[in-house]
Scaffold this motif. Structure first.
Motif: not given
Ligand code: ADP
Length: 473
Positions: A63-85
């Protein structure tokens, strides 16, 4: 077992909502979110599987390290990924300790763009509307002035029967009403576009008053009601400010007073509230004995296009813009507007306005004589003794306390002459007091002027309460 995020979170809330336990295990998730990630309720997974960048970090650290405007990568169960805020908040929700919202980045960007576009379109539409209003009102003014000129000519040049003369008088009145409506609409649209600027020119308050009275006296006489003005002698004859706009506010309030009063009077009082440097704050009161306004309708006033009820509009006409414009102009004059009214007994519209006694810029005076300015603001020379009273000083508090006691006693025994005297003394002692106190003082003064015993007591008590809260008595 992953719980479904409850129904109280709306389905159409954008993104995936996930509840985490303290150690980062997913304990709940929105139904669509679970589907999007490819998990089922029986699965078990953690934040580091979902977003490996947070591996071996505690929820607090994440929580402390999250950047409000930051872009992160999330992984689905099948290991495909997508960018998220990522938005993460510590809060107890069911068995979750943290609630997280993942917004697919593209969706986020699309939305941002949409908001930007909508804002731009709104601005353009507002500008187009204001231009249209300004063009049409201008186009309406020209023929209207033509009609007025022709009628004037007809009235001067032609012998007419009484009946014909009356008819033309009515046409002239209709033209004047229409002109007022056009002016109100134009002013309102200018205000919306922030295009109204106040002048600082020399003017005579008496002349402004005479002009406003002249404008309304005919109608007052026709209705058999009195129209009186009293300007306190403390106010200098020549002032600096926007006399025309001040006249506009007064004209609106006085013409309303005359419009909504059938018996009695419309009284205008102008008093000095305070002065400091070249600033002078005046209090204007327009007191009528007309139809009054009910408490629930009072809350609707001062809003644009607001008239208190349809039957009144049909009977008296108007656009419902006058008070909204007046309120805006008053606030541009660093003042505030206030209404006291009782159905069947009348209304008092009061407003303050800061004007000037010369045309020097205020800041110069304030900067050059900073000490004198504050001294002037917070001191009051007591007449006769020449002693200096400073707002909130022990002497001031003592005198205020004594005068307040005398005031309430005079209210109780309904000795309104004495009440006025003590109210005046209290007003003098309150020079330099906070706006909240002065505002309440004005409310009490208005009740006193109406010689309304119960209301005066009520406002008195409120005033004492505020003074006590602020430790000023
Ligand atoms: P309008 O042009 O319709 O008079 P205003 O904004 O000046 O617009 O006033 C809005 C409404 O407030 C009026 O239509 C009337 O219902 C109410 N109102 C204003 N002044 C008074 C008054 N002195 N007494 C009673 N009602 C008033």
């Amino acid at each position: 077992m992953i719980q479904r995020i409850c129904e109280d979170i709306p389905d159409d809330l954008l993104g995936i909502i996930i509840g985490f336990s303290q150690n980062g295990t997913v304990v709940s998730c929105s139904e669509d979110g679970l589907r999007e990630l490819g998990y089922v309720q029986e699965d078990e997974f953690t934040i580091s599987q979902l977003m490996p960048v947070f591996k071996e970090k505690s929820m607090q650290e994440i929580q402390a390290s999250l950047k409000t405007e930051g872009e992160y990568i999330a992984y689905r169960k099948n290991q495909t990924s997508f960018f998220v805020k990522v938005l993460l908040k510590q809060c107890h929700y069911g068995n979750a300790e943290y609630l997280c919202r993942l917004i697919p980045w593209q969706e986020h960007k699309r939305l941002e763009k949409e908001v930007e576009q909508t804002n731009r379109k709104l601005k353009e539409a507002l500008q187009a509307k204001n231009e249209m209003i300004s063009n049409t009102t201008h186009e309406l003014r020209t023929p209207l002035n033509g009609i007025k000129g022709q009628i004037d000519y007809l009235m001067m040049q032609t012998e007419m029967t009484e009946e014909q003369d009356k008819t033309l008088q009515i046409v002239m009145q209709c033209c004047a009403n229409m002109q007022q409506i056009i002016n109100d609409i134009l002013d309102f649209s200018k205000m919306e576009a922030g295009k109204i600027k106040l002048e600082r020119l020399q003017f005579s308050l008496k002349n402004v008053m005479n002009y406003v009275v002249d404008t309304n006296i005919k109608q007052a006489n026709a209705k058999g009601i009195q129209l009186n003005v009293h300007i306190s002698e403390e106010i200098p004859e020549q002032l600096y400010g926007d006399g025309l706009r001040l006249g506009q506010i007064l004209n609106n309030l006085i013409s309303n007073g005359v419009k909504f009063t059938s018996f009695g009077s419309v009284r205008v009082e102008v008093n000095k509230v305070a002065s400091s440097g070249n600033r002078i704050e005046l209090l204007f009161m327009v007191i009528d004995t007309g139809i009054g306004i009910s408490p629930e309708n009072q809350t609707k006033l001062f809003k644009s296009f607001s008239q208190v009820d349809g039957s009144i509009t049909r009977k008296y006409g108007g656009t419902g813009l006058g008070l909204a414009i007046s309120k805006e102009l008053v606030s541009m004059m660093d003042g505030f507007i206030h209404l006291e009214s009782e159905v069947g007994r009348g209304s008092t519209f009061a407003f303050t306005a800061v004007l000037h006694t010369d045309d020097k810029p205020e800041t110069e005076v304030v900067q050059k004589q900073k000490y004198d300015f504050t001294k002037l603001l917070f001191t009051k020379y007591k007449e006769n003794s020449g002693a200096v009273y400073v707002w909130n000083s022990p002497e001031n508090k003592l005198e205020l306390k004594q005068d307040l006691e005398k005031l309430v006693l005079s209210i109780e025994i309904l000795n309104w002459n004495r009440v006025e005297i003590f109210a005046q003394k209290i007003k003098e002692l309150m020079q330099g007091a906070e706006q909240e106190i002065l505002k309440q003082l004005i409310k009490m003064e208005m009740a006193i002027r109406r010689e309304d015993h119960d209301r005066s007591l009520l406002e008195y008590e409120q005033l004492v309460k505020i003074l006590k809260d602020k430790d000023s008595v």
